[in-house]
Design a protein around this motif. Structure first.
Motif, short mmCIF file in Angstrom:
data_model
loop_
_atom_site.label_atom_id
_atom_site.label_comp_id
_atom_site.label_asym_id
_atom_site.label_seq_id
_atom_site.Cartn_x
_atom_site.Cartn_y
_atom_site.Cartn_z
N ALA A 1 0.23 3.65 2.15
CA ALA A 1 0.67 2.31 1.75
C ALA A 1 1.74 1.72 2.65
CB ALA A 1 1.16 2.33 0.31
N SER A 2 2.66 2.54 3.18
CA SER A 2 3.69 1.95 4.05
C SER A 2 3.52 2.35 5.50
CB SER A 2 5.10 2.31 3.57
OG SER A 2 5.34 3.69 3.67
N LEU A 3 2.52 3.18 5.81
CA LEU A 3 2.24 3.53 7.20
C LEU A 3 1.08 2.68 7.74
CD1 LEU A 3 2.36 7.04 8.74
CD2 LEU A 3 0.50 5.52 9.37
N GLN A 4 0.02 2.56 6.97
CA GLN A 4 -1.07 1.69 7.40
C GLN A 4 -0.71 0.21 7.25
OE1 GLN A 4 -4.94 2.65 5.82
NE2 GLN A 4 -4.65 4.86 6.09
N ARG A 5 0.22 -0.08 6.37
CA ARG A 5 0.65 -1.47 6.17
C ARG A 5 2.17 -1.55 6.30
NH1 ARG A 5 -4.05 -1.46 6.60
NH2 ARG A 5 -5.63 -2.51 5.32
N PRO A 6 2.71 -1.43 7.50
CA PRO A 6 4.18 -1.40 7.66
C PRO A 6 4.87 -2.68 7.24
CG PRO A 6 3.08 -1.58 9.79
CD PRO A 6 2.02 -1.29 8.79
N ASP A 7 4.14 -3.80 7.17
CA ASP A 7 4.74 -5.07 6.73
C ASP A 7 4.93 -5.14 5.22
OD1 ASP A 7 4.99 -6.23 9.26
OD2 ASP A 7 2.92 -6.92 9.25
N TRP A 8 4.26 -4.27 4.48
CA TRP A 8 4.39 -4.32 3.03
C TRP A 8 5.79 -3.90 2.62
CZ3 TRP A 8 -0.68 -1.90 0.64
CH2 TRP A 8 -1.76 -2.79 0.87
N HIS A 9 6.37 -4.62 1.70
CA HIS A 9 7.70 -4.31 1.21
C HIS A 9 7.67 -3.11 0.27
CE1 HIS A 9 9.45 -8.63 1.95
NE2 HIS A 9 9.10 -8.00 3.06
N VAL A 10 8.73 -2.32 0.35
CA VAL A 10 8.86 -1.10 -0.44
C VAL A 10 10.09 -1.22 -1.33
CG1 VAL A 10 9.13 1.42 -0.35
CG2 VAL A 10 7.78 0.22 1.41
N ARG A 11 9.94 -0.90 -2.60
CA ARG A 11 11.03 -1.04 -3.56
C ARG A 11 12.29 -0.30 -3.10
NH1 ARG A 11 9.70 1.10 -9.40
NH2 ARG A 11 8.42 -0.81 -9.43
N PHE A 12 12.11 0.87 -2.49
CA PHE A 12 13.25 1.70 -2.12
C PHE A 12 14.04 1.16 -0.93
CE2 PHE A 12 9.92 4.91 -3.48
CZ PHE A 12 10.35 4.96 -4.79
N ASP A 13 13.47 0.24 -0.16
CA ASP A 13 14.14 -0.28 1.03
C ASP A 13 15.18 -1.33 0.64
OD1 ASP A 13 12.55 1.31 2.63
OD2 ASP A 13 11.10 -0.27 3.08
N MET A 14 16.40 -1.14 1.11
CA MET A 14 17.47 -2.06 0.74
C MET A 14 17.35 -3.39 1.49
SD MET A 14 20.64 0.63 0.35
CE MET A 14 21.78 -0.62 -0.26
N ASP A 15 17.00 -3.34 2.77
CA ASP A 15 16.74 -4.55 3.56
C ASP A 15 15.27 -4.48 3.96
OD1 ASP A 15 16.40 -6.48 5.55
OD2 ASP A 15 18.46 -6.27 6.27
N LYS A 16 14.43 -5.17 3.22
CA LYS A 16 12.99 -4.97 3.35
C LYS A 16 12.44 -5.46 4.69
CE LYS A 16 12.23 -4.63 -1.58
NZ LYS A 16 13.60 -4.08 -1.73
N GLU A 17 12.94 -6.56 5.20
CA GLU A 17 12.45 -7.04 6.49
C GLU A 17 12.92 -6.13 7.62
OE1 GLU A 17 10.26 -9.27 7.12
OE2 GLU A 17 10.04 -9.92 5.03
N ALA A 18 14.16 -5.68 7.57
CA ALA A 18 14.65 -4.76 8.60
C ALA A 18 13.90 -3.43 8.54
CB ALA A 18 16.15 -4.53 8.42
N ALA A 19 13.59 -2.96 7.33
CA ALA A 19 12.84 -1.71 7.19
C ALA A 19 11.44 -1.85 7.77
CB ALA A 19 12.77 -1.30 5.72
N ALA A 20 10.79 -2.99 7.54
CA ALA A 20 9.45 -3.21 8.09
C ALA A 20 9.50 -3.23 9.62
CB ALA A 20 8.88 -4.52 7.56
N ALA A 21 10.52 -3.88 10.18
CA ALA A 21 10.65 -3.91 11.65
C ALA A 21 10.90 -2.51 12.20
CB ALA A 21 11.79 -4.85 12.04
N THR A 22 11.70 -1.72 11.50
CA THR A 22 11.95 -0.33 11.92
C THR A 22 10.67 0.48 11.87
OG1 THR A 22 14.28 -0.29 11.30
CG2 THR A 22 13.11 1.80 11.25
N ARG A 23 9.89 0.32 10.80
CA ARG A 23 8.62 1.05 10.70
C ARG A 23 7.74 0.78 11.92
NH1 ARG A 23 9.25 0.51 5.18
NH2 ARG A 23 8.34 -1.58 5.02
#
Length: 328
Positions: free
Chosen positions: A261-283
């Motif tokens: 869910a978060s590897l094949q779709r790195p743009d998807w937001h994850v509840r556990f991520d505090m800064d969701k856009e920054a986490a997606a960019a990091t992924r």
């Protein structure tokens, strides 16, 4: 090929009938199916996985797993539930249930034994928090751990630092990111919306401050183990790059928390991520690097033994579990 017609004479028919009549008497002397069956044992799981990386020896440790509803809305908060369910089904996963596992990593450099994260501790037993029990099965004692590296301060990473109110690793020094410590360590963080984490930091991390080295991205834990910026999941979340004799591995911690869910779709937001856009960019940045360099990776929440590779898949990525590559 030819076939021979087989016929039975009267004597053979009589003997066969007699055998059939005798069969119930013979069978009655054997144990019943219920009596012969072994008792059910319940589920079982490997406790550790070990491989060489140059002069380093790397061991992944099973801390346990929890089963819960999902992947949506934990994963894919910014998309429809139907989209997440369809991706799960495409990957042979249940559409409404999932498992999250926890895998700390131990690196024996030959001179020091370095533990990356400490598992859940007693806060999630009996399903998780198994690290202290599985260390011995992996060939270690808590006293042998020289360094404990904390990738970030979420409870499933710092919960195991204490056992029965005492440090689990009595001889260890500690290493963590300066930005992570600066964010979570003020006493005021033990109040408000983040109090659950803040209180645990006060009890499990702050007491070790005098024994802690604070890093920034690019700094070395020891020669061959370097901190990598992976902020977004938390403010100071870091991955760690291992290299020995030209062999490399990235321990990406919680950069991606689900192998689909978060590897094949790195743009998807994850509840556990505090800064969701920054986490997606990091992924995307980290997954691009691992895929382009074709190096193995270990992720804290990847399916055990949590070691594999990342391949590009169109405009996305796919997790490829390690098989025998690291044995060679």
């Amino acid at each position: 090929m030819t076939f021979r017609k087989v016929g039975l004479n009267r004597r053979e028919l009589v003997l066969g009938a007699a055998g059939a009549l005798a069969a119930p008497a013979v069978l009655s002397t054997l144990p019943s199916v219920a009596e012969a069956a072994a008792p059910l044992q319940g589920g079982a799981h490997p406790t550790h996985y070990r491989f060489k990386l140059g002069k380093f020896e790397v061991t992944t440790i099973w801390d346990g797993a929890v089963q819960l509803d999902g992947p949506h809305p934990i994963f894919g908060q910014n998309v429809m539930q139907e989209d997440v369910a369809a991706l799960a089904k495409e990957n042979f996963l249940p559409e409404t249930r999932m498992e999250i596992s926890f895998t700390p990593v131990i690196v024996n450099t030959g001179t020091e034994v370095i533990m990356f994260d400490s598992g859940n501790g007693d806060g999630r037993r009996p399903n998780a928090g198994q690290l202290s029990a599985t260390l011995a099965k992996a060939g270690f004692t808590a006293e042998q751990i020289d360094v404990v590296v904390l990738t970030h301060f979420h409870p499933d990473h710092i919960g195991g630092l204490m056992e029965g109110g005492q440090p689990l690793f009595p001889n260890a020094r500690y290493v963590t990111g300066a930005a992570e410590y600066d964010f979570w360590s003020p006493p005021s963080m033990a109040e408000g919306n983040l109090a659950r984490v803040g209180k645990l930091v006060q009890s499990n991390v702050v007491p070790f401050a005098e024994k802690t080295t604070f890093l920034k991205p690019g700094d070395d834990v020891v020669t061959g183990i370097q901190a990598v910026d992976a902020a977004g999941h938390t403010p100071g979340h870091m991955a760690y790059h291992f290299e020995s004799e030209g062999r490399r591995l990235l321990a990406w911690a919680d950069t991606t928390n689900h192998y689909v869910a978060s590897l094949q779709r790195p743009d998807w937001h994850v509840r556990f991520d505090m800064d969701k856009e920054a986490a997606a960019a990091t992924r995307k940045r980290v997954l691009d690097m691992v895929a382009a360099d074709r190096i193995p990776a270990t992720g804290y929440h990847m399916p055990f033994p949590a070691v594999g590779f990342v391949e590009t898949h169109g405009s996305s990525y796919r997790w490829v579990p390690a098989s025998y590559q690291l044995n060679l």
